[in-house]
Every structure is written in C-alpha cells, then in structure tokens.
Enzyme design. Structure first.
Site, mmCIF file in Angstrom:
data_model
loop_
_atom_site.group_PDB
_atom_site.id
_atom_site.type_symbol
_atom_site.label_atom_id
_atom_site.label_comp_id
_atom_site.label_asym_id
_atom_site.label_seq_id
_atom_site.Cartn_x
_atom_site.Cartn_y
_atom_site.Cartn_z
ATOM 1 N N HIS A 83 -16.015 2.545 12.662
ATOM 2 C CA HIS A 83 -16.966 3.592 13.017
ATOM 3 C C HIS A 83 -17.447 4.208 11.707
ATOM 4 O O HIS A 83 -16.653 4.743 10.930
ATOM 5 C CB HIS A 83 -16.317 4.636 13.918
ATOM 6 C CG HIS A 83 -16.017 4.125 15.295
ATOM 7 N ND1 HIS A 83 -14.916 4.514 16.010
ATOM 8 C CD2 HIS A 83 -16.688 3.242 16.085
ATOM 9 C CE1 HIS A 83 -14.921 3.898 17.186
ATOM 10 N NE2 HIS A 83 -15.984 3.119 17.245
ATOM 11 N N GLU A 86 -16.222 7.594 10.458
ATOM 12 C CA GLU A 86 -14.772 7.796 10.308
ATOM 13 C C GLU A 86 -14.389 7.179 8.970
ATOM 14 O O GLU A 86 -14.116 5.987 8.874
ATOM 15 C CB GLU A 86 -14.027 7.178 11.488
ATOM 16 C CG GLU A 86 -14.398 7.855 12.804
ATOM 17 C CD GLU A 86 -13.829 7.165 14.039
ATOM 18 O OE1 GLU A 86 -12.944 6.295 13.893
ATOM 19 O OE2 GLU A 86 -14.272 7.510 15.159
ATOM 20 N N GLU A 303 -5.210 6.133 13.927
ATOM 21 C CA GLU A 303 -6.059 7.333 13.840
ATOM 22 C C GLU A 303 -5.438 8.227 12.774
ATOM 23 O O GLU A 303 -4.298 8.671 12.913
ATOM 24 C CB GLU A 303 -6.098 8.052 15.189
ATOM 25 C CG GLU A 303 -6.625 7.203 16.336
ATOM 26 C CD GLU A 303 -8.127 7.020 16.302
ATOM 27 O OE1 GLU A 303 -8.789 7.720 15.505
ATOM 28 O OE2 GLU A 303 -8.637 6.183 17.058
#
Length: 442
Positions: A83, A86, A303
């Site tokens: 992404h 990110e 994450e």
C-alpha cells in the site's frame, strides 16, 4: 546460548550508515545501489518488472553466491510498501539492507552465517507509484486512502487470484491442498505490480516471507479470508492447516519487537500482538493467502505502525523497535526439515510432493530436487511421492534448533502395477483451471 548472547550484543551496536529519512523513488534506487556497492560480493540488484507508470520493482538480494540458487539453501523474501501510503515497511527494508551490509563487513558471526546459509530477497516497494502520490502530501496531511492503491487506484492486496474459495471447496471434496491452479485469464485480471510479484514467485522457490504494512501494530497470519459466510460485523477464526506454525512465526516477530507483544497499540488489543486474519476481518484476494495456496512459501503480514506515514523523526525509534524482530523472523526459515529427493541413480527429482501426516498441506521439491518443510518440534511421518515412482516414507524427530536433514530416494514404479499415478488426485498448477471490500490496514 552463546549464539544468542552474541546476537544480542551485535544488535546493541548502531549501524552508523543507516539512513533515517524518507526515500522517494530515485532516493530508494540510489540507496539500494549504494548497499550493493558497499557489499558487492554478497549482493545483487535485479528488477522483477515495472509498475503501471513504468518504475522498476527493484529487489536487493543477499547471498554468499548472488544470483544462484544453491541446493539446500532456502529462499526468503521481505516485501514492503504494498500500500503506497504505508511507508514504514519501505524505510525499514532500506535500513535492514544497510544493516545487513554493515554487519557483514564488520564480521558479525550471526549476520555472516545468515547470509551464507540463506538467499535473502528484499523488495522495499511493491507500489512505488502509490508511494509517490502519498509522499506528495507528506506525513502531516496524508489521508487514509491517499496513495494506498497503485496509479490506477487498485488495492494490490485485493488483486491476487482468489484461491481461498477453491481451497475451501477442496476441503469438502478431498481435492488438492497446495499449488492450486490459476484461472486461464489470470494475467488480464491483475495489475502490473501483482503480475510481477506472481511471476517472481514462480521463478524462485521461496520458503518464508513477510509482507510489511502499516495502520496497526500486530503480526497477522493466514487465513485472511473467512471460510464461512458472515453477517456484517461478525468475524470468524479461519485456521490454515499449518495454523500452529503460523502462530509461532507471528509470535517470533511480535516478541522480538520492542512493543508489539504487549498487545495494546493504536487503540486496539491483540493478545500477544498476533491475530488470525479472518478473526480480525475477512479479506479476499490477498497476497498472504495466495503465497500459501499457490507456492511453497509461508507468509505473514506485519502491521508495524499506528501512523501509516510516520514523520522522519520517528524512523530511528521504529528501526530500533523492529531490528531484532526482522532478524529473528528471518532465522525461522532454518527450522523443520529439509533435504533432497533423488531417483535410484542419484538424479534429483523436481516437483515431488512432500506430505506430513496430520497436516493437510503438502509442499514440493524445487527444480534442483531440494525441499524445505517448516515444522514445529515434534515427531512426524513424512512421505515423498512423484508420478512414476513408488512413494517413500520416513519418521523424523524435529528439534528446536537447525532444520533436520532428511533425504528421499524414490524407486521407479513397476510399469505393470495398477497404481494410482496421481496419488492425491491433483492437477499440475500450470495447466489446471479454477471453476470458479474491506479497507482495513492490510
């Protein structure tokens, strides 16, 4: 214990060459080539393709023999910036590349052994076009979706062929449990970046991988897609056949990370800092599950930051928080069993199936006849099989240290025997056919 004492000591030393700033595309390319210039004998840079806007998707490889697969040396990959907005994963992988080079040059025993025993591939940015869009706004004003997709505004983590649906159907019909076939027209259905990564997976026999994201702090493991139809807002745990191994891999990263394992981050709580993907929220056509269902590779999704585009001033703290975890996770590739599959003339056999009793997920030997099967400590019954050969079965006990070496020697099947030539009723994944928006951080 000596190894881990030395390991802790080396990671206390800051690598002075690490660059704590954000890198636009040209800066990223320059940083990778600087590492290659500093460590020319153990690195190689190659492109797996181009983005929709024509930017190269550059990979930096670390190996004692760059550009060559050495039998019994496993292949590992880190992928960042899928992404575009990110960005921490992108910067961490640049920093990690600089760190590996610096530690190798300094003679670190731990890093030298890792580079000599593993072929490491680092793709800092899978979505360089999206990054440029996000970077134009910068850390202060970056929106939740600005630059998330590629230049065509397609979310690359919802762009892989959906093999979960086929897998869940096969679970009910005793069908194939690995290397599932792609649709005939799959290349027309995916973006250039996705196509490049899938071709990459086809060309390298990856064993272990991690995909670096942002927007939360948790180690997420397969399956991402729920098996069950869901009412809106409900979630269900969707365990992969290797659920215990995936949990251990996620825990390895979480507990080596400075704060992920504490659970409370970004206003959310994840026990031990890990989560099953579908238990968090169901996601279709993601890269993590695709790795597991189409290749021999086990991948988890990391994450790594509450802020998708943290300011440059936060990058050093984030690097220190992730440094040991990036190394420890990579080292997990050397657990379980590995070996060669030969015929009775000692010729290597490729595409032999390696089955572990009690785990309904097989892997295959690579082009050189070598295989790698990640397993937790325990005793296992393992079978190697290949069309035209008699299967061979061995019992092996796996310990907590290095992978156990287990070779198989297959004898040709008698031509007049009434054998089931396809032992598991499976089709080759290059010739078969498949009958057949959730916007979280992943």
């Amino acid at each position: 214990m000596l190894r881990w004492t030395l390991a802790g000591a080396l990671l206390l030393c800051a690598a002075q060459a690490i660059d704590f700033r954000h890198h636009l595309y040209e800066d990223l390319v320059r940083a990778l080539f600087n590492v290659q210039n500093e460590c020319p004998y153990v690195t190689r840079i190659y492109s797996i393709g181009r983005s929709a806007e024509g930017r190269h998707l550059y990979v930096l490889e670390f190996s004692d023999n760059p550009g060559v697969h050495e039998p019994l040396e496993p292949e590992f990959k880190y992928v960042g910036n899928m992404h575009g907005n990110e960005v921490l994963g992108r910067e961490l992988l640049i920093q990690f590349s600089q760190f590996l080079c610096e530690e190798y040059r300094a003679g670190s025993q731990r890093i030298t052994q890792l580079i000599h025993d593993t072929r490491i591939h680092i793709l800092p940015s899978m979505n360089p076009d999206g990054y440029e869009v996000a970077a134009r706004q910068g850390p202060e004003f970056n929106g939740y979706l600005t630059g998330r997709g590629n230049s065509r505004e397609v979310d690359l983590n919802r762009n892989f062929p959906d093999l979960n649906a086929l897998m869940y159907y096969h679970e009910k019909t005793d069908g194939a449990n690995h290397h599932l076939p792609l649709p005939d027209n799959w290349e027309e259905q995916v973006e250039p970046e996705t196509l490049a990564v899938i071709k990459w997976m086809q060309n390298y026999n990856f064993v272990l991988s991690a995909n670096l994201h942002g927007g939360a702090v948790v180690a997420n493991y397969p399956f991402d897609k729920s098996r069950d139809p869901r009412m809106r807002g409900k979630t269900t745990y969707s365990a992969a056949p290797d659920d215990k191994i995936f949990k251990k891999l996620a825990q390895t990263y979480s507990y080596a990370h400075s704060w992920m394992h504490k659970g409370w981050n970004c206003g959310d709580y994840f026990d031990e800092g890990i989560t099953n993907g579908a238990s968090w929220y169901s996601l279709s056509k993601g890269m993590q599950d695709f790795n597991y269902l189409y290749t021999n590779c086990f991948e988890i999704t990391l994450e790594l930051s509450c802020n998708k585009f943290p300011p440059a001033s936060a990058l050093q703290k984030e690097w220190i928080g992730n440094r040991e975890a990036l190394v420890s996770y990579l080292e997990q590739i050397h657990h379980g069993i590995k070996g060669m599959v030969y015929d009775d003339n000692n010729n290597p056999i490729s595409n032999a199936e390696i089955s572990v009793s009690g785990i309904h997920h097989d892997i295959t030997s690579g082009a050189d006849g070598d295989y790698f099967r990640l397993l937790l400590p325990g005793t296992y019954t393992v079978t190697a099989s290949r069309q035209g050969y008699l299967p061979s079965t061995s019992t092996v006990t796996v310990g907590p240290a290095e992978a156990i070496l287990l070779h198989f020697y297959l004898k040709p099947a008698p031509k007049d025997a009434n054998l089931n030539r396809n032992l598991h009723n499976k089709k080759d994944h290059h010739s078969g056919r498949t009958p057949l928006r959730n916007l979280g951080p992943r």
